[in-house]
Write a protein that holds these residues in place. Structure first.
Motif, short mmCIF file in Angstrom:
data_model
loop_
_atom_site.label_atom_id
_atom_site.label_comp_id
_atom_site.label_asym_id
_atom_site.label_seq_id
_atom_site.Cartn_x
_atom_site.Cartn_y
_atom_site.Cartn_z
N LYS A 119 -20.89 21.53 -6.54
CA LYS A 119 -22.14 22.28 -6.42
C LYS A 119 -22.96 22.29 -7.71
CE LYS A 119 -21.87 23.77 -2.12
NZ LYS A 119 -22.89 23.44 -1.10
N TYR A 125 -27.73 19.97 -3.94
CA TYR A 125 -28.43 21.05 -3.23
C TYR A 125 -28.41 20.82 -1.71
CZ TYR A 125 -32.15 17.56 -3.60
OH TYR A 125 -32.87 16.38 -3.55
N HIS A 215 -36.88 18.79 -3.46
CA HIS A 215 -35.93 19.75 -2.90
C HIS A 215 -36.45 20.37 -1.61
CE1 HIS A 215 -33.32 20.44 -6.68
NE2 HIS A 215 -33.91 19.26 -6.75
N HIS A 219 -34.49 20.75 2.72
CA HIS A 219 -33.94 21.98 3.26
C HIS A 219 -34.48 22.23 4.65
CE1 HIS A 219 -31.70 23.38 -0.19
NE2 HIS A 219 -32.69 23.05 -0.97
#
Length: 219
Positions: A119, A125, A215, A219
């Motif tokens: 991690k 991520y 990022h 997600h």
């Protein structure tokens, strides 16, 4: 940006089908792709921002090895998966040093095992531990690797000597001005289409050529 895909070698790893899985991804991220099915591509004068290799069992000539290693040291990204990057070039010490790991064996062939995510790695991520059923690669590795994922061997499948060994599965590595990414998963297109395996591979290729992943998109 320009990407060179060098594919060939042992047909059992399906180098054409595996590399074609990432064509749309690379083109969608702004790469112009150049496909080579000869290792002599490394000795050309063309400039590439990223080199993706899928060639199990390569026997590099001295000129091929020198040209590839010098390109990466000068700033090109180098990325690949499974036997196409770590079960190849065994007689090429500069290549082996650049990649940071070499395949030794996969006890039991296709076995169920767990992939653990580090991690703290910059590419971790949104990723978490996941199960796979594929070859569990036992390697000889450079201890300085920046490890993204690991797997732990049980000592089963006729290899009790491996019990408790925590083995890198995916890693990044700085090499001179260049970057190297390796994912030992990816025996076949089916393996590469496992969502976390594919995500790791895509992120690694972008990292290798200096693109910072978005990022929010992941997600």
């Amino acid at each position: 940006m320009r990407a060179l895909i060098v594919r060939g070698g042992w047909a059992g790893h399906e180098p054409v089908a595996c590399t074609e899985l990432f064509r749309d991804f690379l083109e969608g991220n702004g790469f112009t792709l150049h496909i080579a099915e000869t290792l002599d591509a490394y000795t050309s004068d063309d400039h590439f921002d990223l080199i993706v290799q899928c060639w199990t069992g390569a026997r590099f000539t001295e000129a091929q090895e020198t040209a590839l290693v010098d390109r990466v040291r000068a700033g090109a990204g180098f990325a690949g998966w499974h036997g196409g990057i770590v079960a190849t070039g065994y007689e090429a010490p500069r290549y082996q040093f650049m990649v940071g790991g070499r395949f030794v064996c996969h006890p039991g062939g296709f076995v169920e095992h767990t992939i653990n995510i580090n991690k703290t790695h910059s590419l971790a991520y949104g990723l978490s531990t996941f199960p796979v059923r594929t070859e569990q690669y036992f390697l000889h590795v450079d201890p300085t690797l920046d490890v993204l994922a690991t797997t732990t061997f049980t000592g089963d499948h006729g290899a009790p000597e491996t019990a408790g060994a925590v083995m890198p599965v995916a890693w990044t590595r700085r090499f001179g001005a260049g970057r190297v990414f390796v994912n030992t998963l990816g025996h076949s297109p089916t393996d590469l289409q496992v969502p976390p395996t594919r995500k790791i591979t895509e992120r690694g290729m972008l990292w290798a050529c200096g693109i910072v992943p978005d990022h929010d998109r992941d997600h």
